[in-house]
Design a protein around this motif. Structure first.
Motif, PDB file in Angstrom:
ATOM      1  N   GLN A 138       0.848  -1.174   0.000  1.00 36.37           N
ATOM      2  CA  GLN A 138       0.000   0.000   0.000  1.00 36.37           C
ATOM      3  C   GLN A 138       0.891   1.233   0.000  1.00 36.37           C
ATOM      4  N   PHE A 271       6.067   2.871  -0.804  1.00 33.72           N
ATOM      5  CA  PHE A 271       5.141   1.805  -0.444  1.00 33.72           C
ATOM      6  C   PHE A 271       5.537   1.166   0.875  1.00 33.72           C
ATOM      7  N   VAL A 274       1.412  -4.364   3.394  1.00 32.14           N
ATOM      8  CA  VAL A 274       0.175  -4.309   4.163  1.00 32.14           C
ATOM      9  C   VAL A 274       0.319  -5.192   5.405  1.00 32.14           C
ATOM     10  N   TYR A 395      -1.307   3.798   7.782  1.00 29.30           N
ATOM     11  CA  TYR A 395      -2.261   2.703   7.641  1.00 29.30           C
ATOM     12  C   TYR A 395      -3.323   2.866   8.732  1.00 29.30           C
TER      13      TYR A 395
END
Length: 527
Positions: A138, A271, A274, A395
């Protein structure tokens, strides 16, 4: 010129761990891009490779060698794989050399990355392995103009949290104003034509937000004191900070002022894996799990006539393992204290190459006040005190709880804070952090800190080269010492990055495979 066969060329290239890879590329045996499946031809069946360390470099080496039929045994001193690719969760443990083992007590689902936390978009090989191993990624928000600069001191803006966008835009505005005036007066370069000068001034006006008179004035770029809205709410914009105030408050000091997006590897897009960066290590571990011996601390590394002899100890006692070749990924400060029969040049390089001191602390809070109260979603607050940096999670936005990285410091600052006990580190992080976020007092729950230069089996963050050691010591470890090859981020120009571990692993695997296949058969051309 003496004729040299492909076989001879590969054989000579295999003498350098980093040499076989480009040699194969040069012969067209590999695709030119590094971001592809490492489909070498030929096999290493019957050859046993002993790999020291189950970090990313060690496990990647075993993963790629396993595809080629080699038998691999990985010796890992810890009871976990991943090395510095380590995400702290509830129940995670870490042992520092002068402290008892610490255990994290975070809520389920909460974590922070104690080691690498970012993947640059230009690190193709890291992204390739995420894709090949099925690790979802992500966006990581590394650049956030809504975070802060906080400078302790005696200047007019000291001891105040100043939005990054205010500092960036004010400095950019004043600098371009001065440059525009210089060009307008013809004092910079008389070779400019009038038209050239006008174009440059137009650019500077756009870049710095200058008005028609080439003066810097505050605009919406640096944010609002009152946000615009419906009806009679155009929003209010504060006056810019004075250039002298920015200077005298330390906000333009080179060790403090930071424009992360200018750095090649920190340019967006970035990035993250996740669920934590350890998902990359866990995915690799699944591929090579049968090869890993956990809790196996290497005590001696010796070249012997026909291979290597590795001595290690575990909970059951001391053992000896033999193999045809060895890949050593042990961090150099740790390797320096392991008995070996390496050459003098190799021993000297191991001792001379230094590692940096670095540490992080994760702070869990009852609510994500940085989002709810201050509209900060990811990014970094920079300070000139021993916190150095505060990282906001990229996140679980709008979640109930969250973990900040309360400090991420280096060198003298990391040494100073790392010398403290766990409770004292937490106290320090809260005392300095509340100067920026007073919500700390009400919302804090618990913490976990890691000082990598004190962590057993690491003794440092990553390799740091001087011009001299890069020239004299680095090349020594690119070559195998008889049957022992060296691999890891410390043997690349990608120090500190996961990409360094992946690149080094591939180079070493290529060198070993060229050496083995050259002895047995000519290396076939890839179809």
């Amino acid at each position: 010129m003496k004729t040299i066969t492909r076989r001879d060329f590969l054989g000579k290239g295999a003498m350098l761990a980093g040499g076989a890879y480009p040699a194969m590329l040069a012969l067209g045996l590999l695709k030119p891009s590094p971001a592809h499946a490492f489909n070498l031809e030929g096999n290493g069946k019957g050859k046993h490779i002993v790999i020291l360390g189950a970090g990313l470099a060690g496990m990647t080496s075993a993963y790629e060698l396993g595809k080629l039929g080699y038998q691999c045994t990985i010796l890992e001193a810890r009871q976990r794989a991943g090395g510095r690719c380590f995400s702290i969760r509830n129940g995670s443990t870490n042992t520092e050399i002068d402290k008892p083992t610490a255990t994290a007590h975070f809520d389920a689902g909460q974590y922070f990355n104690a080691g690498p936390s970012r993947i640059p978009h230009n690190h193709e090989l890291t992204l390739h392995y995420c894709k090949e191993l099925g690790v979802p990624i992500q966006v990581y928000n590394n650049v956030n103009e809504g975070a802060y600069y906080f400078a302790e001191g005696k200047g007019p803006l000291s001891n105040k949290k100043i939005k990054v966008r205010e500092v960036h835009n004010d400095i950019r505005g004043y600098m371009t104003e001065m440059l525009a005036k210089s060009i307008d007066h013809g004092s910079l370069d008389s070779s400019f034509t009038k038209e050239d000068g006008e174009k440059i001034i137009e650019y500077l006006q756009a870049e710095g937000g200058l008005d028609i008179d080439k003066l810097y004035k505050a605009s919406a770029r640096r944010g609002y004191t009152e946000s615009p809205g419906a009806g009679d709410k155009p929003g209010k914009i504060a006056d810019p900070h004075k250039l002298a105030d920015l200077l005298h408050s330390g906000l333009m000091d080179p060790d403090f002022y930071n424009v992360a997006e200018y750095t090649y590897e920190l340019q967006m897009t970035m990035f993250q894996a996740v669920g934590g960066m350890d998902q990359i290590a866990k995915a690799l571990e699944k591929k090579v799990a049968p090869s890993i011996k956990m809790g196996a601390e290497v005590t001696a590394i010796n070249n012997v006539t026909d291979g290597v002899k590795i001595t290690y100890k575990d909970a059951t006692g001391e053992h000896v393992l033999t193999g045809d070749l060895c890949i050593c990924t042990i961090p150099l400060p740790v390797l320096s204290n392991i008995s070996n029969n390496f050459s003098g040049d190799v021993s000297r390089a191991i001792d001379y190459i230094s590692y940096n001191q670095t540490g992080k602390i994760g702070l869990q809070f009852k609510r994500r006040f940085w989002e709810e109260d201050e509209h900060i979603y990811g990014g970094i607050t920079h300070t000139n005190n021993d916190l150095t940096q505060i990282f906001y999670p990229s996140y679980d936005y709008l979640g109930k709880k969250g973990i900040l990285i309360g400090y991420y410091n280096f060198n003298e600052k990391a040494q100073k804070i790392g010398a403290l006990g766990y409770a004292e580190r937490e106290k320090f992080a809260l005392e300095k952090g509340r100067l920026i976020h007073p919500q700390y007092d009400k919302e804090f729950e618990n913490s976990f800190s890691v000082s990598w230069h004190k962590t057993k089996y690491n003794l440092g963050g990553w390799a740091v080269y001087t011009t001299e050691t890069r020239k004299t010591q680095y090349p020594v470890l690119l070559k195998p010492d008889k049957q022992v090859y060296f691999a890891g981020e410390h043997l690349t120009y990608l120090n500190a990055w996961m990409a360094g571990a992946f690149e080094s692993a591939r180079s070493t695997v290529a060198a070993i495979h060229a050496r083995v296949t050259n002895q047995r058969t000519q290396y076939p051309v890839q179809k």
